[in-house]
Motif scaffolding. Structure first.
Motif, PDB file in Angstrom:
ATOM      1  N   VAL A 128       0.815  -1.214   0.000  1.00 44.32           N
ATOM      2  CA  VAL A 128       0.000   0.000   0.000  1.00 44.32           C
ATOM      3  C   VAL A 128       0.849   1.265   0.000  1.00 44.32           C
ATOM      4  CG1 VAL A 128      -2.032  -1.067   1.040  1.00 44.32           C
ATOM      5  CG2 VAL A 128      -0.240  -0.146   2.529  1.00 44.32           C
ATOM      6  N   ARG A 129       2.188   1.095   0.038  1.00 40.44           N
ATOM      7  CA  ARG A 129       3.065   2.253  -0.170  1.00 40.44           C
ATOM      8  C   ARG A 129       3.276   2.490  -1.668  1.00 40.44           C
ATOM      9  NH1 ARG A 129       2.082   1.940   4.542  1.00 40.44           N
ATOM     10  NH2 ARG A 129       0.486   3.265   3.664  1.00 40.44           N
ATOM     11  N   GLU A 130       2.981   1.477  -2.477  1.00 41.50           N
ATOM     12  CA  GLU A 130       3.114   1.591  -3.929  1.00 41.50           C
ATOM     13  C   GLU A 130       1.748   1.735  -4.608  1.00 41.50           C
ATOM     14  OE1 GLU A 130       5.946   1.739  -5.686  1.00 41.50           O
ATOM     15  OE2 GLU A 130       7.188   1.569  -3.887  1.00 41.50           O
ATOM     16  N   VAL A 131       0.746   1.074  -4.085  1.00 44.01           N
ATOM     17  CA  VAL A 131      -0.616   1.159  -4.617  1.00 44.01           C
ATOM     18  C   VAL A 131      -1.386   2.175  -3.775  1.00 44.01           C
ATOM     19  CG1 VAL A 131      -2.780  -0.084  -4.993  1.00 44.01           C
ATOM     20  CG2 VAL A 131      -0.595  -1.205  -5.456  1.00 44.01           C
ATOM     21  N   LYS A 132      -1.887   3.218  -4.415  1.00 39.71           N
ATOM     22  CA  LYS A 132      -2.571   4.297  -3.702  1.00 39.71           C
ATOM     23  C   LYS A 132      -4.018   3.910  -3.424  1.00 39.71           C
ATOM     24  CE  LYS A 132      -1.030   7.791  -3.020  1.00 39.71           C
ATOM     25  NZ  LYS A 132      -0.335   8.354  -1.820  1.00 39.71           N
ATOM     26  N   LEU A 133      -4.420   4.042  -2.155  1.00 41.23           N
ATOM     27  CA  LEU A 133      -5.816   3.827  -1.789  1.00 41.23           C
ATOM     28  C   LEU A 133      -6.549   5.164  -1.878  1.00 41.23           C
ATOM     29  CD1 LEU A 133      -5.568   1.395   1.271  1.00 41.23           C
ATOM     30  CD2 LEU A 133      -5.455   0.912  -1.185  1.00 41.23           C
ATOM     31  N   LEU A 134      -7.700   5.163  -2.553  1.00 44.16           N
ATOM     32  CA  LEU A 134      -8.489   6.375  -2.778  1.00 44.16           C
ATOM     33  C   LEU A 134      -9.848   6.251  -2.112  1.00 44.16           C
ATOM     34  CD1 LEU A 134      -7.816   6.764  -6.621  1.00 44.16           C
ATOM     35  CD2 LEU A 134      -6.483   7.759  -4.737  1.00 44.16           C
ATOM     36  N   GLY A 135     -10.389   7.377  -1.666  1.00 45.64           N
ATOM     37  CA  GLY A 135     -11.685   7.346  -1.019  1.00 45.64           C
ATOM     38  C   GLY A 135     -12.496   8.595  -1.256  1.00 45.64           C
ATOM     39  N   LEU A 136     -13.643   8.659  -0.583  1.00 47.81           N
ATOM     40  CA  LEU A 136     -14.565   9.783  -0.690  1.00 47.81           C
ATOM     41  C   LEU A 136     -14.593  10.544   0.635  1.00 47.81           C
ATOM     42  CD1 LEU A 136     -17.451   8.023  -2.651  1.00 47.81           C
ATOM     43  CD2 LEU A 136     -15.362   9.104  -3.518  1.00 47.81           C
ATOM     44  N   SER A 137     -15.463  11.531   0.744  1.00 44.58           N
ATOM     45  CA  SER A 137     -15.444  12.416   1.909  1.00 44.58           C
ATOM     46  C   SER A 137     -15.767  11.710   3.223  1.00 44.58           C
ATOM     47  CB  SER A 137     -16.417  13.576   1.699  1.00 44.58           C
ATOM     48  OG  SER A 137     -17.753  13.107   1.551  1.00 44.58           O
TER      49      SER A 137
END
Length: 462
Positions: free
Chosen positions: A327-336
């Motif tokens: 998870v330092r290489e694959v970015k986790l994305l989210g919402l508000s």
């Protein structure tokens, strides 16, 4: 306190009890008034929703030239205690505007929908009989439809708090937090940083369907690709197998890949080309590739969107490193919904990005609300504040302009409690959002929200 402030003039509505009051239905019908479309026909009386009469105030009988009546319809007496609490907070937030604006012409008329479409219909008819020029609320999409059936024939605009796009348009504007705006912002930022291949894990819900549709469109239009999608039931145990499958498609090392946007008019919708691998009992399912494991070596996803929140997000995120996703290489994305200090305690989320209103602006509203009422506002309270602020400012314009489509849908937008926003003529809202990053030390803005929409100058914005 509220009552003290409202006694400034007969134009203001007196507040009773805890400030959750709604106005009583009129015993008699006033002489007809001219509505925005010139119609003088009275709205027929209906049997009102059962209410506690001691909680009502009386509408002042000033003429339209003396006051601007703004109705706010909320479910003050729903079957849910939580909804009652949120509704009370939204009313308090709207009343803050009357105090802060010191506009003697501005009259806020609360009406109780009871949390039902029938109650909303009755409340809207009462508001129209009492001369409301614009309606704020209600909260639920079914109630918005009911209110619109009364307001549209009279040419009375509605600024509702639902995020259901199906009820927008033709005089109904949705001032809410739609996931599409947040998805657009976080996707655009990720693409700008060199992320071009994406994954998605979304729940089997209507919200999950909206996220999947919007994310696919945004990624495709910006030149990226969705490599793999997983859907899951919203339970911690039900996430395990989808997360395991999802992990097989992640890259091992992030290398920036800057892409060119595609034709914005082509294939707007859910993409299912040869590079989009979708698994699970998904409405968009295609065949699973035979070489799934090899995706990590070449074209695996560099970022994955997790539109989850709270306890379930804290259960989902650790599954990625557990199944050997770096998870330092694959970015986790989210919402508000990621804007939660508790999430800083989850190591898997550290470094994750999400789109949300600018916290510095939102904090200013929260401090003022807390100073006025001795409590922190729930998230939806700011919507009522912004709707009231917009109408209070526009109420100072001439009658024929103040609530016209051109004025409400000002392309320059407005600066409200959560930052920049604008209502479009089609009834949808656009927001100026920031990009925030979760760190062990706290949640930090890494890309500020815009402070203006780039349009021609205009005088009617805040």
């Amino acid at each position: 306190m509220i009552v003290k402030t409202l006694r400034r003039g007969a134009q203001q509505v007196a507040l009773l009890g805890l400030g959750i009051a709604a106005l009583a239905a009129c015993e008699t019908v006033e002489p007809p008034v001219t509505y925005p479309n010139g119609d003088q026909t009275r709205v027929p009386m209906r049997e009102p929703v059962e209410r506690d009469e001691e909680r009502f105030a009386t509408v002042p009988q000033q003429r339209r030239s003396e006051v601007v009546r703004v109705a706010i319809l909320l479910p003050f007496s729903s079957t849910s205690e939580n909804i009652d609490t949120v509704s009370a907070s939204m009313l308090k937030a709207a009343q803050m505007v009357a105090f802060e604006s010191e506009n003697a012409k501005y009259v806020l008329i609360p009406k109780d929908t009871g949390g039902t479409a029938e109650g909303a219909l009755s409340a809207a008819e009462e508001a129209v009989r009492e001369g409301a020029e614009i309606i704020l609320g209600p909260l639920f999409s079914e109630s918005v439809d009911a209110v619109a059936s009364v307001a549209r024939p009279m040419g009375i605009p509605v600024i509702a708090f639902s995020s259901d796009s199906k009820v927008a348009g033709d005089g109904v504007y949705l001032l809410s937090f739609p996931p599409e705006a947040e998805i657009s912002r976080v996707t655009a930022y990720a693409v700008e940083q060199g992320y071009a291949r994406f994954g998605l894990m979304a729940p089997f819900t209507e919200f999950g369907d909206r996220v999947a549709q919007s994310f696919s469109t945004e990624v495709y239009q910006r030149g990226g690709d969705i490599i793999h999608t997983e859907r899951y039931e919203r339970a911690a145990d039900a996430m395990i197998e989808p997360a395991k499958r999802m992990a097989a498609y992640a890259v091992e090392t992030f290398t920036p890949d800057y892409v060119t946007p595609r034709n914005m008019g082509m294939n707007a919708g859910y993409r299912q080309d040869q590079e989009s691998r979708i698994n699970g009992d998904d409405p968009y399912m295609v065949s699973e590739p035979e070489t799934a494991g090899s995706m990590a070596m070449s074209g695996g996803y560099q970022a994955v969107l997790l539109p989850e929140q709270g306890r379930l997000l804290r259960a989902l995120a650790p599954l990625f490193p557990y199944y050997n996703v770096n998870v330092r290489e694959v970015k986790l994305l989210g919402l508000s919904a990621w804007n939660n200090p508790l999430l800083t305690r989850e190591p898997a989320l550290n470094g994750g990005w999400f789109a949300a209103p600018d916290p510095s602006l939102a904090e200013g509203f929260k401090r003022r609300y807390e100073a006025a009422y001795g409590e922190r506002p729930p998230r939806l309270a700011s919507l009522a504040y912004d709707a009231a602020l917009l109408t209070a400012r526009l109420s100072q314009l001439p009658y024929d302009r103040r609530f016209s489509v051109e004025t409400i849908a000002n392309p320059n937008g407005y600066l409200g409690a959560d930052g920049l926003f604008r209502l479009r003529a089609d009834g949808m809202v656009e927001r100026g959002l920031a990009i925030l990053e979760i760190r062990p030390s706290g949640i930090t803005v890494v890309d500020p929200a815009p402070r203006s929409f780039v349009t021609a100058p205009d005088q009617t914005g805040y």
